[in-house]
Design a protein around this motif. Structure first.
Motif, PDB file in Angstrom:
ATOM      1  N   THR A   1       0.971  -0.953   0.378  1.00 52.74           N
ATOM      2  CA  THR A   1       0.002   0.307  -0.035  1.00 52.74           C
ATOM      3  C   THR A   1       0.992   1.259   0.108  1.00 52.74           C
ATOM      4  O   THR A   1       1.691   1.508   0.668  1.00 52.74           O
ATOM      5  CB  THR A   1      -1.453  -0.171   0.741  1.00 52.74           C
ATOM      6  N   GLN A   2       0.318   1.969  -0.821  1.00 52.88           N
ATOM      7  CA  GLN A   2       1.179   2.847  -1.184  1.00 52.88           C
ATOM      8  C   GLN A   2       0.430   4.097  -0.627  1.00 52.88           C
ATOM      9  O   GLN A   2      -0.713   4.666  -0.908  1.00 52.88           O
ATOM     10  CB  GLN A   2       2.141   3.605  -2.441  1.00 52.88           C
ATOM     11  N   SER A   3       1.170   5.325  -0.020  1.00 53.17           N
ATOM     12  CA  SER A   3       0.042   6.436   0.017  1.00 53.17           C
ATOM     13  C   SER A   3       0.922   7.597   0.644  1.00 53.17           C
ATOM     14  O   SER A   3       2.160   7.901   0.786  1.00 53.17           O
ATOM     15  CB  SER A   3      -0.766   6.407   1.584  1.00 53.17           C
ATOM     16  N   PRO A   4       0.268   8.969  -0.387  1.00 49.23           N
ATOM     17  CA  PRO A   4      -0.832   8.888  -0.499  1.00 49.23           C
ATOM     18  C   PRO A   4      -1.298   9.356  -1.831  1.00 49.23           C
ATOM     19  O   PRO A   4      -0.110   9.126  -2.790  1.00 49.23           O
ATOM     20  CB  PRO A   4      -1.452  10.355  -0.537  1.00 49.23           C
ATOM     21  N   LYS A   5      -2.222   9.136  -2.666  1.00 50.36           N
ATOM     22  CA  LYS A   5      -2.452   8.779  -4.404  1.00 50.36           C
ATOM     23  C   LYS A   5      -1.571  10.129  -4.921  1.00 50.36           C
ATOM     24  O   LYS A   5      -0.912   9.530  -5.693  1.00 50.36           O
ATOM     25  CB  LYS A   5      -3.238   7.815  -4.990  1.00 50.36           C
ATOM     26  N   TYR A   6      -2.152  11.217  -4.126  1.00 44.66           N
ATOM     27  CA  TYR A   6      -1.325  12.056  -4.973  1.00 44.66           C
ATOM     28  C   TYR A   6      -0.855  13.098  -3.850  1.00 44.66           C
ATOM     29  O   TYR A   6      -1.326  13.367  -2.734  1.00 44.66           O
ATOM     30  CB  TYR A   6      -3.057  13.336  -5.880  1.00 44.66           C
ATOM     31  N   LEU A   7       0.197  13.782  -3.729  1.00 45.66           N
ATOM     32  CA  LEU A   7       0.741  14.290  -2.962  1.00 45.66           C
ATOM     33  C   LEU A   7       1.375  16.014  -3.922  1.00 45.66           C
ATOM     34  O   LEU A   7       1.499  15.537  -4.887  1.00 45.66           O
ATOM     35  CB  LEU A   7       1.714  13.874  -2.315  1.00 45.66           C
ATOM     36  N   PHE A   8       0.901  17.537  -3.330  1.00 50.90           N
ATOM     37  CA  PHE A   8       1.662  18.331  -4.150  1.00 50.90           C
ATOM     38  C   PHE A   8       2.794  19.225  -2.349  1.00 50.90           C
ATOM     39  O   PHE A   8       2.374  18.851  -1.490  1.00 50.90           O
ATOM     40  CB  PHE A   8       0.164  19.661  -4.219  1.00 50.90           C
TER      41      PHE A   8
ATOM     42  N   VAL B   1       9.505  16.666   1.276  1.00 55.07           N
ATOM     43  CA  VAL B   1       8.231  15.590   2.209  1.00 55.07           C
ATOM     44  C   VAL B   1       7.752  13.796   1.805  1.00 55.07           C
ATOM     45  O   VAL B   1       8.671  13.629   1.022  1.00 55.07           O
ATOM     46  CB  VAL B   1       6.611  15.250   0.808  1.00 55.07           C
ATOM     47  N   THR B   2       6.996  12.865   2.956  1.00 53.81           N
ATOM     48  CA  THR B   2       7.498  11.271   3.010  1.00 53.81           C
ATOM     49  C   THR B   2       6.106  10.901   2.399  1.00 53.81           C
ATOM     50  O   THR B   2       5.162  11.002   2.405  1.00 53.81           O
ATOM     51  CB  THR B   2       8.000  11.488   4.303  1.00 53.81           C
ATOM     52  N   LEU B   3       6.972  10.080   1.320  1.00 52.05           N
ATOM     53  CA  LEU B   3       6.038   8.754   0.200  1.00 52.05           C
ATOM     54  C   LEU B   3       5.597   7.569   1.785  1.00 52.05           C
ATOM     55  O   LEU B   3       6.896   7.181   1.628  1.00 52.05           O
ATOM     56  CB  LEU B   3       6.473   8.991  -0.480  1.00 52.05           C
ATOM     57  N   SER B   4       4.619   7.205   2.100  1.00 49.98           N
ATOM     58  CA  SER B   4       4.538   5.691   2.819  1.00 49.98           C
ATOM     59  C   SER B   4       4.142   4.912   1.237  1.00 49.98           C
ATOM     60  O   SER B   4       4.289   4.685   0.534  1.00 49.98           O
ATOM     61  CB  SER B   4       3.325   6.112   3.847  1.00 49.98           C
ATOM     62  N   CYS B   5       5.475   3.601   2.073  1.00 48.93           N
ATOM     63  CA  CYS B   5       4.903   2.462   1.560  1.00 48.93           C
ATOM     64  C   CYS B   5       4.742   0.990   2.936  1.00 48.93           C
ATOM     65  O   CYS B   5       5.970   1.502   3.037  1.00 48.93           O
ATOM     66  CB  CYS B   5       6.287   2.272   0.993  1.00 48.93           C
ATOM     67  N   GLU B   6       3.868   0.528   2.631  1.00 48.08           N
ATOM     68  CA  GLU B   6       3.739  -0.504   3.596  1.00 48.08           C
ATOM     69  C   GLU B   6       4.033  -2.228   2.715  1.00 48.08           C
ATOM     70  O   GLU B   6       2.300  -1.814   1.936  1.00 48.08           O
ATOM     71  CB  GLU B   6       2.325  -0.410   4.510  1.00 48.08           C
ATOM     72  N   GLN B   7       4.006  -2.949   3.734  1.00 45.57           N
ATOM     73  CA  GLN B   7       3.838  -3.730   2.910  1.00 45.57           C
ATOM     74  C   GLN B   7       3.160  -5.271   3.954  1.00 45.57           C
ATOM     75  O   GLN B   7       3.991  -5.350   5.459  1.00 45.57           O
ATOM     76  CB  GLN B   7       4.203  -4.784   1.753  1.00 45.57           C
TER      77      GLN B   7
END
Lengths: 113, 114
Positions: free
Chosen positions: B5-12, B19-25
């Protein structure tokens, strides 16, 4: 690093036509993966080839790895609009799962009804 | 169901901000990867990790940072040092060791710098 070159870069076909996408490596391919991507989405695994001369099929898609293990082809028979998307080949250059994966630039496939 | 799962789908993001992008498995995979995809281009490897508390630079690591404190999580920080951060970011995971298994991908995060 391992370079993967895909051809063609883009392809437009009429529904029902057959087509082939190629993936060529500068080094021996220990594991070659084919993925499909819809625009703006993640990658969907299609097939993985490991042995020289290996061929795998799933529905109307067939992937082959040549005997020298440096070139793979993806063939779609009787294409449908649902086949449209970006097709990417990927490789594991070190020969062990979990090492860095490298990908080709992708082939954009459009299937016109 | 297991997945990534990645979040968020859109990021500004505004210029100059991190900015930090999340990735969980929850697939119990040891290896995790971050890729960047630009329009009309394939995937380029940013960072990858084969085990907790260890990670390696990929082909385009400059301007990015990662951490791997937990097996399930591999967040990517896009720093202000990244000159062209607008792109589609994909996270993936796979098993490690002998034998070949496919990598599983998240649905991606589209980052736009405004």
């Amino acid at each position: 690093s391992q370079e993967l070159e895909q051809s063609p870069q883009s392809l437009i076909v009429q529904e029902g036509k057959n087509l082939t996408i190629n993936c060529t490596s500068s080094k021996t391919l220990y594991g070659l993966y084919w993925y499909k991507q819809k625009y703006g989405e993640g990658l969907i695994f299609l097939m993985m080839l490991q042995k020289g001369g290996e061929e795998k099929s799933h529905e109307k898609i067939t992937a082959k790895l040549d005997e020298k293990k440096q070139q793979s082809s993806l063939h779609i028979t009787a294409s449908q609009p649902s086949h449209a998307g970006i097709y990417l080949c990927g490789a594991d250059p070190l020969g062990t799962s979990g090492s860095r994966l490298t990908f080709g630039e992708g082939t954009q496939l459009t299937v016109n009804p | 169901d297991g997945g990534i799962t990645q979040s968020p789908k859109y990021l500004f993001r505004k210029e100059g901000q991190n900015v930090t992008l999340s990735c969980e498995q929850n697939l119990n995979h040891d290896a995790m990867y971050w890729y960047r995809q630009d329009p009309g281009q394939g995937l380029r490897l940013i960072y990858y990790s084969q085990i907790v508390n260890d990670f390696q630079k990929g082909d385009i690591a400059e301007g990015y940072s990662v951490s791997r404190e937990k097996k399930e999580s591999f967040p990517l920080t896009v720093t202000s040092a990244q000159k062209n951060p607008t792109a589609f970011y994909l996270c993936a995971s796979s098993i490690t060791g002998t034998g070949f298994r496919e990598a599983f991908f998240g649905q991606g995060t589209r980052l736009t710098v405004v």
